[in-house]
Design a protein around this motif. Structure first.
Motif, PDB file in Angstrom:
ATOM      1  N   LEU A 262       8.660  -0.604  -2.060  1.00 52.05           N
ATOM      2  CA  LEU A 262       8.543   0.182  -0.830  1.00 52.05           C
ATOM      3  C   LEU A 262       7.116   0.727  -0.684  1.00 52.05           C
ATOM      4  N   MET A 264       4.319  -0.573  -1.865  1.00 56.36           N
ATOM      5  CA  MET A 264       3.450  -1.691  -1.462  1.00 56.36           C
ATOM      6  C   MET A 264       3.648  -2.026   0.013  1.00 56.36           C
ATOM      7  N   ASP A 268       0.941  -2.042   3.146  1.00 56.86           N
ATOM      8  CA  ASP A 268       0.779  -3.208   4.021  1.00 56.86           C
ATOM      9  C   ASP A 268       0.967  -2.819   5.491  1.00 56.86           C
ATOM     10  N   LEU A 272      -1.512  -2.983   8.660  1.00 51.49           N
ATOM     11  CA  LEU A 272      -1.133  -3.739   9.847  1.00 51.49           C
ATOM     12  C   LEU A 272      -1.441  -2.959  11.121  1.00 51.49           C
ATOM     13  N   LEU A 313      12.533   6.805   0.643  1.00 51.46           N
ATOM     14  CA  LEU A 313      13.868   6.325   0.922  1.00 51.46           C
ATOM     15  C   LEU A 313      14.757   6.844  -0.200  1.00 51.46           C
ATOM     16  N   GLU A 367       7.489   2.353  10.443  1.00 45.81           N
ATOM     17  CA  GLU A 367       6.459   1.796  11.322  1.00 45.81           C
ATOM     18  C   GLU A 367       5.869   2.879  12.226  1.00 45.81           C
TER      19      GLU A 367
ATOM     20  N   LEU B 159      12.890  -0.992  -1.378  1.00 47.49           N
ATOM     21  CA  LEU B 159      12.577  -1.857  -0.249  1.00 47.49           C
ATOM     22  C   LEU B 159      13.830  -2.605   0.220  1.00 47.49           C
ATOM     23  N   GLU B 162      15.696  -0.171   2.368  1.00 47.23           N
ATOM     24  CA  GLU B 162      15.007  -0.082   3.661  1.00 47.23           C
ATOM     25  C   GLU B 162      15.455  -1.231   4.574  1.00 47.23           C
ATOM     26  N   GLU B 211       7.615  -9.898  -3.856  1.00 45.09           N
ATOM     27  CA  GLU B 211       6.410  -9.087  -4.000  1.00 45.09           C
ATOM     28  C   GLU B 211       5.396  -9.891  -4.797  1.00 45.09           C
ATOM     29  N   TYR B 236      10.478 -11.277   3.364  1.00 43.90           N
ATOM     30  CA  TYR B 236       9.429 -10.256   3.456  1.00 43.90           C
ATOM     31  C   TYR B 236       8.766 -10.168   2.086  1.00 43.90           C
ATOM     32  N   ILE B 237       7.434 -10.159   2.089  1.00 40.96           N
ATOM     33  CA  ILE B 237       6.690 -10.093   0.817  1.00 40.96           C
ATOM     34  C   ILE B 237       5.830  -8.831   0.815  1.00 40.96           C
ATOM     35  N   ALA B 238       6.005  -7.998  -0.186  1.00 39.54           N
ATOM     36  CA  ALA B 238       5.217  -6.765  -0.296  1.00 39.54           C
ATOM     37  C   ALA B 238       3.985  -6.996  -1.160  1.00 39.54           C
ATOM     38  N   GLY B 239       2.891  -6.340  -0.803  1.00 38.51           N
ATOM     39  CA  GLY B 239       1.704  -6.357  -1.672  1.00 38.51           C
ATOM     40  C   GLY B 239       0.498  -7.065  -1.106  1.00 38.51           C
ATOM     41  N   ARG B 240       0.382  -7.141   0.214  1.00 41.40           N
ATOM     42  CA  ARG B 240      -0.785  -7.819   0.800  1.00 41.40           C
ATOM     43  C   ARG B 240      -2.077  -7.069   0.519  1.00 41.40           C
ATOM     44  N   GLU B 278       6.491  -9.661   9.218  1.00 41.47           N
ATOM     45  CA  GLU B 278       5.265  -8.914   8.959  1.00 41.47           C
ATOM     46  C   GLU B 278       5.553  -7.512   8.471  1.00 41.47           C
ATOM     47  N   ARG B 279       6.606  -6.894   9.057  1.00 36.34           N
ATOM     48  CA  ARG B 279       6.963  -5.539   8.694  1.00 36.34           C
ATOM     49  C   ARG B 279       8.421  -5.535   8.246  1.00 36.34           C
ATOM     50  N   PRO B 280       8.817  -4.587   7.400  1.00 34.91           N
ATOM     51  CA  PRO B 280      10.209  -4.566   6.924  1.00 34.91           C
ATOM     52  C   PRO B 280      11.231  -4.570   8.067  1.00 34.91           C
ATOM     53  N   SER B 281      10.923  -3.829   9.161  1.00 39.01           N
ATOM     54  CA  SER B 281      11.909  -3.749  10.237  1.00 39.01           C
ATOM     55  C   SER B 281      12.024  -5.061  11.014  1.00 39.01           C
ATOM     56  N   ASP B 282      11.016  -5.928  10.906  1.00 40.74           N
ATOM     57  CA  ASP B 282      11.083  -7.217  11.606  1.00 40.74           C
ATOM     58  C   ASP B 282      12.132  -8.148  11.013  1.00 40.74           C
TER      59      ASP B 282
END
Lengths: 380, 292
Positions: A262, A264, A268, A272, A313, A367, B159, B162, B211, B236-240, B278-282
């Motif tokens: 979460l 990380m 990101d 964005l 969370l 977001e 995550l 989430e 991740e 979804y991949i975390a850590g960009r 791109e985002r978790p909610s997407d």
């Protein structure tokens, strides 16, 4: 825990892996004395926990003790690849006939140690993997069977060794594997393994010990210890003292989350929306109010942090504990900064009520909160 | 091919390490969820009860008195491997290892022994596995899940919550969710779980939450591209924003050399036909578009 070269070499010696004669020095005078003892041309090598040292000027050669003293004087206190050099290893310079590579590393895919060998020693193994992957020979080691001598002979034969040298290299690989298992290595490498007229020698040594296994290697911490902090920034060292899981980054938005994934994802998302995170800070699971307070206070003292984004969370972590921690940090703080809190989950209502009473607004969506914090500092 | 076993309404489980703070707390929450926790084990605490659950000194004693299928382990890291071997000897399946901080060498050995016996280890360092509405063998907060059509496979705990929360709110809901665990060595990888979800009639699509670190996501992408998994998938991949060489919290989350970056994982998954959020909610929105 990543050991320095001289530390790894002293473990190699314990396992009977041949290493060049030499010792570590922290002053030019000591370097001179060591070079006198060796009484041959020496290499003076910066002891830093990062790769690519040679190319960055971290290794110098000296014909005489005077030159060794001068080389040590140049390296000590300088920065090589961004890391301050506090010690140099002074060791006998080798007559190289060739450079090989041997390594043992944890391979996630096969969930086992993998032995690696290549005839292309002396350059980073990642470079060899990118350029000539076929030159790297791999052998997955069954965790329940271990590495047998015939496996080791097969592997070193694949990289072109024959006769006495094949037997010597196989013996070194077996020792390296035993070392990996007994020392709980994530990775141990000999790069290069030098071919010299007197036989094979580990010209460089690498040993990364699994942090989770340090409870059974207390002796290692006693023997070496301090080097672990060398690759860290000043603030990262401070965070470690406070017991915080923190990585420093270059931006202006201080980020606190709970859970690595979460946190990380929070970094990101900030990026964005055009923001730049100043750090990664993971509270972990079930953080009590005082850990939250310590984390918030720690970021407030970072001059480059212009605003804070706290993303929670609640599962094991309780939102009311988080709220109390934030409020306590504010009461203690000399200078407060804009803070955006996004908090949902366990004891959310209570946590929100506490924050609202203290005049801190709380958002639902990660977001939305990211967008808000970026707009607060003008979206640079 | 390895058989994977998860949980359902019939699963009867033992809690190893039931008398510790976490073991006690989560036994209560699992019971509240409806999970059949039939016994607990803590050496030296035999004869006690926790939340009405009888405690035994050994797994063998628990098996003498109760029908047990599975285990969930809360034992501290230095003693966790022995707890796993005890569960393996009793042929419990699956074995969910919540414990964080187990040495890699022990993880490699326990996983190898489990594989040899055809037993599933979920974790270590996992939030566990849940079949929504039936059985929660883990520490995840129940409130974010709603029974539905989407399977979730994840390397990260919070995550997952989430993203599951969004999937629930958008009206799709989840079938089974499994946390692979945050360590470099885990009993399951994405491919093992994908095989299971491919066969699961209640799952219409899956979410992969990855991740940085390792190449489990890239290997999953290859598996999908080769036709091993045919249902719609979103990732979804975390850590960009992670820096190479810096460990981002999880022992597994570290970029070494050129491998394991978020970029390489996202590209591989996209090339395999997976929708990458791109985002978790997407994630929930992409699923909605795929499933209607």
């Amino acid at each position: 825990m990543r050991l320095l070269e001289w530390e790894a070499k002293s473990v190699f010696r314990d396992y009977g892996i041949p290493v060049p004669e030499g010792r570590v020095a922290s002053t030019p005078g000591e370097a001179r004395i060591i070079a006198e003892e060796i009484d041959r041309p020496v290499a003076v090598k910066a002891q830093i926990p990062v790769g690519g040292r040679g190319k960055a000027g971290g290794i110098l050669f000296a014909e005489t003790p005077e030159e060794a003293e001068e080389a040590a004087g140049r390296l000590l206190g300088s920065r090589v690849r961004g890391v301050e050099v506090k010690e140099v290893l002074v060791e006998r310079r080798l007559a190289l006939e060739g450079e090989l590579y041997l390594g043992v590393a944890v391979d996630r895919g096969s969930r086992a140690y993998t032995a690696l060998a290549t005839s292309e020693g002396g350059v980073e193994i990642e470079e060899v993997a990118a350029r000539t992957p076929e030159r790297i020979i791999r052998l997955t080691i069954d965790p329940l069977e271990g590495l047998r001598p015939h496996h080791a002979r097969w592997l070193v034969k694949q990289i072109g060794l024959v006769g006495r040298r094949m037997l010597e290299a196989a013996d070194i690989l077996l020792r390296l594997y035993r070392l990996a298992v007994e020392m709980d290595a994530e990775l141990t490498e000999i790069n290069p393994l030098a071919l010299t007229p007197e036989g094979l020698t580990a010209a460089d040594a690498r040993l990364n010990v699994d942090d989770n296994a340090l409870f059974r290697h207390r002796d290692l911490l006693e023997r070496f210890g301090g080097s672990e902090l060398l690759g860290l920034t000043q603030r990262e060292r401070e965070a470690r003292r406070l017991g915080l899981t923190y990585v420093e980054l270059d931006g202006e938005i201080g980020v606190i989350g709970n859970g690595a994934g979460l946190t990380m994802a929070t970094l990101d998302t900030v990026q964005l929306y055009g923001g730049r995170p100043a750090n990664f800070l993971d509270l972990g699971g079930g953080a009590p109010a005082d850990r939250v307070e310590a984390a918030v206070s720690f970021l407030l003292t970072d001059p480059k942090v212009e605003a804070l984004f706290i993303n929670i969370l609640g599962g094991i972590t309780r939102c009311d504990d988080v709220a109390r921690g934030i409020i306590a940090a504010r009461e203690r703080a000399g200078a407060w900064k804009p803070v955006v809190v996004r908090m949902i989950g366990t004891r959310e209502e209570e946590g929100r009520r506490l924050l609202e009473e203290a005049g801190i607004h709380c958002l639902d969506s990660m977001e939305e909160a990211a967008e808000r914090v970026v707009s607060l500092i003008g979206g640079r | 091919m390895r058989m994977v076993r998860f949980v359902d309404a019939e699963t009867r489980a033992v809690v190893q390490g039931i008398t510790g703070r976490q073991g006690r707390f989560h036994t209560r929450l699992m019971l509240e969820y409806g999970t059949k926790i039939v016994a607990g084990v803590t050496p030296g605490k035999g004869g006690e009860t926790v939340e009405g659950v009888p405690v035994y000194d050994t797994v063998a004693e628990a098996l003498d008195r109760h029908q047990v299928d599975a285990s969930i382990i809360f034992v501290p890291a230095p003693y966790a491997p022995d707890a796993v071997y005890e569960a393996l000897d009793a042929e419990l399946n699956p074995i969910v290892v919540i414990t964080e901080g187990i040495p890699l060498r022990d993880e490699m050995e326990m996983v190898a022994r489990a594989m040899r016996r055809g037993i599933t280890i979920v974790g270590p360092n996992t939030p566990g596995v849940i079949k929504v509405g039936e059985c929660k063998l883990g520490i995840m907060p129940a409130r974010v899940f709603t029974r539905g059509r989407v399977g979730v496979i994840s390397r990260s705990g919070t995550l997952t919550y989430e993203i599951a929360d969004h999937i629930s709110r958008i009206g799709l809901g989840e079938s089974t969710c499994v946390g692979l665990g945050g360590d470099p060595i885990t009993g399951l990888d994405f491919i093992d779980a994908l095989r299971w979800f491919e066969e699961d009639p209640e799952t219409e699509a899956v979410v992969l939450i990855g991740e940085i670190g390792g190449d489990a996501e890239e290997r999953a992408a290859d598996f999908i591209a080769e036709g091993g998994f045919t249902k719609p998938a979103v990732a979804y991949i975390a850590g960009r924003t992670a820096k190479p060489g810096k460990r981002m919290g999880h022992a597994g989350a570290i970029i070494q050399g050129s491998r394991g970056t978020a970029q390489s994982k996202m590209e591989a998954l996209e090339a395999a036909g997976v929708s990458v959020a791109e985002r978790p909610s997407d994630v929930a929105r992409l699923l909605k578009a795929l499933l209607g």
